[in-house]
Design an enzyme around this catalytic site. Structure first.
Site, PDB file in Angstrom:
ATOM      1  N   VAL A   1      65.290  28.786  -9.200  1.00 24.09           N
ATOM      2  CA  VAL A   1      65.211  30.002  -9.475  1.00 24.09           C
ATOM      3  C   VAL A   1      65.492  30.915  -8.446  1.00 24.09           C
ATOM      4  O   VAL A   1      65.650  32.094  -8.771  1.00 24.09           O
ATOM      5  CB  VAL A   1      64.034  30.321 -10.578  1.00 24.09           C
ATOM      6  CG1 VAL A   1      63.775  29.476 -11.689  1.00 24.09           C
ATOM      7  CG2 VAL A   1      62.677  30.335  -9.344  1.00 24.09           C
TER       8      VAL A   1
ATOM      9  N   HIS B   1      67.255  26.825 -15.231  1.00 24.44           N
ATOM     10  CA  HIS B   1      65.711  27.276 -15.309  1.00 24.44           C
ATOM     11  C   HIS B   1      65.569  28.909 -15.165  1.00 24.44           C
ATOM     12  O   HIS B   1      64.537  29.261 -14.776  1.00 24.44           O
ATOM     13  CB  HIS B   1      65.132  26.579 -14.448  1.00 24.44           C
ATOM     14  CG  HIS B   1      64.762  25.123 -14.830  1.00 24.44           C
ATOM     15  ND1 HIS B   1      64.162  24.070 -14.125  1.00 24.44           N
ATOM     16  CD2 HIS B   1      65.066  24.584 -16.141  1.00 24.44           C
ATOM     17  CE1 HIS B   1      64.548  22.875 -15.008  1.00 24.44           C
ATOM     18  NE2 HIS B   1      65.000  23.077 -16.001  1.00 24.44           N
TER      19      HIS B   1
ATOM     20  N   GLY C   1      67.961  16.604  -4.119  1.00 24.17           N
ATOM     21  CA  GLY C   1      66.447  17.211  -4.125  1.00 24.17           C
ATOM     22  C   GLY C   1      65.895  17.245  -5.295  1.00 24.17           C
ATOM     23  O   GLY C   1      65.206  18.429  -5.415  1.00 24.17           O
ATOM     24  N   THR C   2      65.912  16.461  -6.209  1.00 27.15           N
ATOM     25  CA  THR C   2      65.153  16.668  -7.284  1.00 27.15           C
ATOM     26  C   THR C   2      64.405  15.305  -7.775  1.00 27.15           C
ATOM     27  O   THR C   2      65.124  14.452  -7.726  1.00 27.15           O
ATOM     28  CB  THR C   2      66.154  17.151  -8.734  1.00 27.15           C
ATOM     29  OG1 THR C   2      65.308  17.232  -9.860  1.00 27.15           O
ATOM     30  CG2 THR C   2      67.537  16.522  -8.778  1.00 27.15           C
TER      31      THR C   2
HETATM   32  P1  OAD Z   1      60.250  18.643  -7.466  1.00 28.31           P
HETATM   33  O1  OAD Z   1      59.531  19.241  -6.691  1.00 28.31           O
HETATM   34  O2  OAD Z   1      59.797  17.569  -8.634  1.00 28.31           O
HETATM   35  O3  OAD Z   1      61.209  17.548  -6.446  1.00 28.31           O
HETATM   36  C1  OAD Z   1      61.543  17.729  -5.333  1.00 28.31           C
HETATM   37  C2  OAD Z   1      62.320  16.635  -4.799  1.00 28.31           C
HETATM   38  O4  OAD Z   1      62.750  17.283  -3.354  1.00 28.31           O
HETATM   39  C3  OAD Z   1      61.387  15.519  -4.431  1.00 28.31           C
HETATM   40  O5  OAD Z   1      62.114  14.427  -4.987  1.00 28.31           O
HETATM   41  C4  OAD Z   1      61.549  15.304  -2.931  1.00 28.31           C
HETATM   42  O6  OAD Z   1      61.629  13.996  -2.568  1.00 28.31           O
HETATM   43  C5  OAD Z   1      63.015  16.216  -2.651  1.00 28.31           C
HETATM   44  N1  OAD Z   1      62.892  16.713  -1.294  1.00 28.31           N
HETATM   45  C6  OAD Z   1      61.781  17.257  -0.421  1.00 28.31           C
HETATM   46  N2  OAD Z   1      62.361  17.561   0.637  1.00 28.31           N
HETATM   47  C7  OAD Z   1      63.728  17.620   0.623  1.00 28.31           C
HETATM   48  C8  OAD Z   1      64.757  17.880   1.580  1.00 28.31           C
HETATM   49  N3  OAD Z   1      64.365  18.457   2.814  1.00 28.31           N
HETATM   50  N4  OAD Z   1      65.921  17.507   1.143  1.00 28.31           N
HETATM   51  C9  OAD Z   1      66.189  16.812  -0.102  1.00 28.31           C
HETATM   52  N5  OAD Z   1      65.175  16.705  -1.117  1.00 28.31           N
HETATM   53  C10 OAD Z   1      63.890  16.901  -0.627  1.00 28.31           C
HETATM   54  O7  OAD Z   1      61.452  19.701  -8.022  1.00 28.31           O
HETATM   55  P2  OAD Z   1      62.344  19.438  -9.086  1.00 28.31           P
HETATM   56  O8  OAD Z   1      62.962  17.812  -9.440  1.00 28.31           O
HETATM   57  O9  OAD Z   1      63.610  20.474  -8.553  1.00 28.31           O
HETATM   58  O10 OAD Z   1      61.052  23.725 -13.526  1.00 28.31           O
HETATM   59  O11 OAD Z   1      61.550  20.050 -10.313  1.00 28.31           O
HETATM   60  C11 OAD Z   1      62.225  20.240 -11.459  1.00 28.31           C
HETATM   61  C12 OAD Z   1      61.597  21.318 -12.336  1.00 28.31           C
HETATM   62  O12 OAD Z   1      60.166  21.008 -12.242  1.00 28.31           O
HETATM   63  C13 OAD Z   1      61.654  22.672 -11.495  1.00 28.31           C
HETATM   64  O13 OAD Z   1      62.814  23.401 -11.911  1.00 28.31           O
HETATM   65  C14 OAD Z   1      60.516  23.217 -12.093  1.00 28.31           C
HETATM   66  C15 OAD Z   1      59.566  22.391 -12.211  1.00 28.31           C
HETATM   67  O14 OAD Z   1      58.536  22.428 -12.995  1.00 28.31           O
HETATM   68  C16 OAD Z   1      60.507  24.887 -14.242  1.00 28.31           C
HETATM   69  O15 OAD Z   1      59.745  25.430 -13.619  1.00 28.31           O
HETATM   70  C17 OAD Z   1      60.870  24.943 -15.581  1.00 28.31           C
END
Ligand code: OAD
Length: 242
Positions: free
Chosen positions: A98, A114, A183-184
């Site tokens: 966001v 989102h 990064g998700t």
């Molecule tokens: P997460 O917090 O679930 O996952 C973050 C990911 O980023 C993890 O897999 C880490 O390994 C990775 N990561 C950490 N540091 C990094 C770096 N320097 N480079 C690349 N990757 C890295 O976040 P999301 O999957 O984005 O939704 O979360 C999805 C949704 O869940 C969000 O949009 C939010 C949340 O609840 C809502 O609020 C609706």
């Protein structure tokens, strides 16, 4: 890093998650120091939470606004924006984030599935007032209200709500020949299934690449896992596609 070829015919779909903004200083949701370690999702990011305690929800999003205001795009955001300029119509970017770091790096037409942290809207869907730019931090006591009498809320897709712009996203997934996810964690739907949708009904195999320091939950759906931080891997990957 192994060589991954890109042809002039390829259409690239990029999905980003919290990990791409982590090195800019925005906390991720899961894992060590993730936001959901400190807060319960149900108390902060759902329509029910807003009904029960709008001041608490606004304090949370006000805090997130203040954090995001102090953050700058990193090398991964910048590399993606440059790549978009080179590919033009053959590039599509959808983010679950966001924050506005992709735009601050120069990217355009970023699809925020989102919602947007720096936008607010009336909670009433039948209100004619459009969502509007809003960086205000509401400390809690005086909450914003719409002219129609409804409450103003952050323009965020909360749990239990439908993600934004899904028609546009599905059309781009149907078009793409290369899918890159950065990064998700691969646990939140529908974004976790985009990698599968990208491959459905295609006559040629779709290259599906994940970039991040650890395996996402849906790692088995990817053809390539490029292990590392976004700021290190993304510029190298996109730079190799010259
Ligand atoms: P997460 O917090 O679930 O996952 C973050 C990911 O980023 C993890 O897999 C880490 O390994 C990775 N990561 C950490 N540091 C990094 C770096 N320097 N480079 C690349 N990757 C890295 O976040 P999301 O999957 O984005 O939704 O979360 C999805 C949704 O869940 C969000 O949009 C939010 C949340 O609840 C809502 O609020 C609706």
């Amino acid at each position: 890093m192994q060589k991954i070829a890109l042809t002039p015919q390829d259409h690239v779909f990029v999905l980003t998650g919290a990990g791409i903004s982590a090195e800019s200083g925005i906390p991720t949701f899961r894992g060590v120091n993730g936001l959901w370690e400190k807060y319960r999702i149900e108390e902060l990011a759902s329509p029910h939470a807003f009904d029960r305690d709008p001041a608490l929800v606004w304090r949370f999003y006000s805090w997130r606004r203040s954090v995001a205001k102090s953050c700058c795009p990193n090398a991964a955001h910048v590399a993606l924006a440059g790549f978009q300029k080179r590919l033009g119509e053959r590039f599509f970017i959808c983010t679950q984030n966001v924050d506005s770091l992709h735009e601050q790096a120069g990217a355009t037409q970023v699809v925020h599935m989102h919602g947007k942290l720096f936008e607010s809207r009336c909670e009433r869907r039948n209100c004619n007032t459009a969502s509007f730019a809003d960086g205000t931090e509401y400390p809690g006591d005086k909450l914003p209200q719409c002219e129609c009498g409804g409450r103003i809320r952050p323009n965020i897709c909360w749990f239990g709500e439908t993600p934004h712009h899904m028609d546009t996203v599905m059309a781009a997934l149907a078009r793409c020949s290369v899918f890159v996810s950065i990064g998700t964690s691969g646990v939140v739907e529908p974004a976790a299934s985009f990698v599968a949708f990208a491959q459905q009904g295609k006559s040629k195999p779709v290259r599906t690449i994940y970039v991040g320091p650890e395996e996402p939950a849906n790692v088995h759906m990817f053809t390539d896992f490029l292990k590392g931080k976004a700021t290190e891997v993304v510029p190298r990957l996109l730079g190799s596609w010259k």
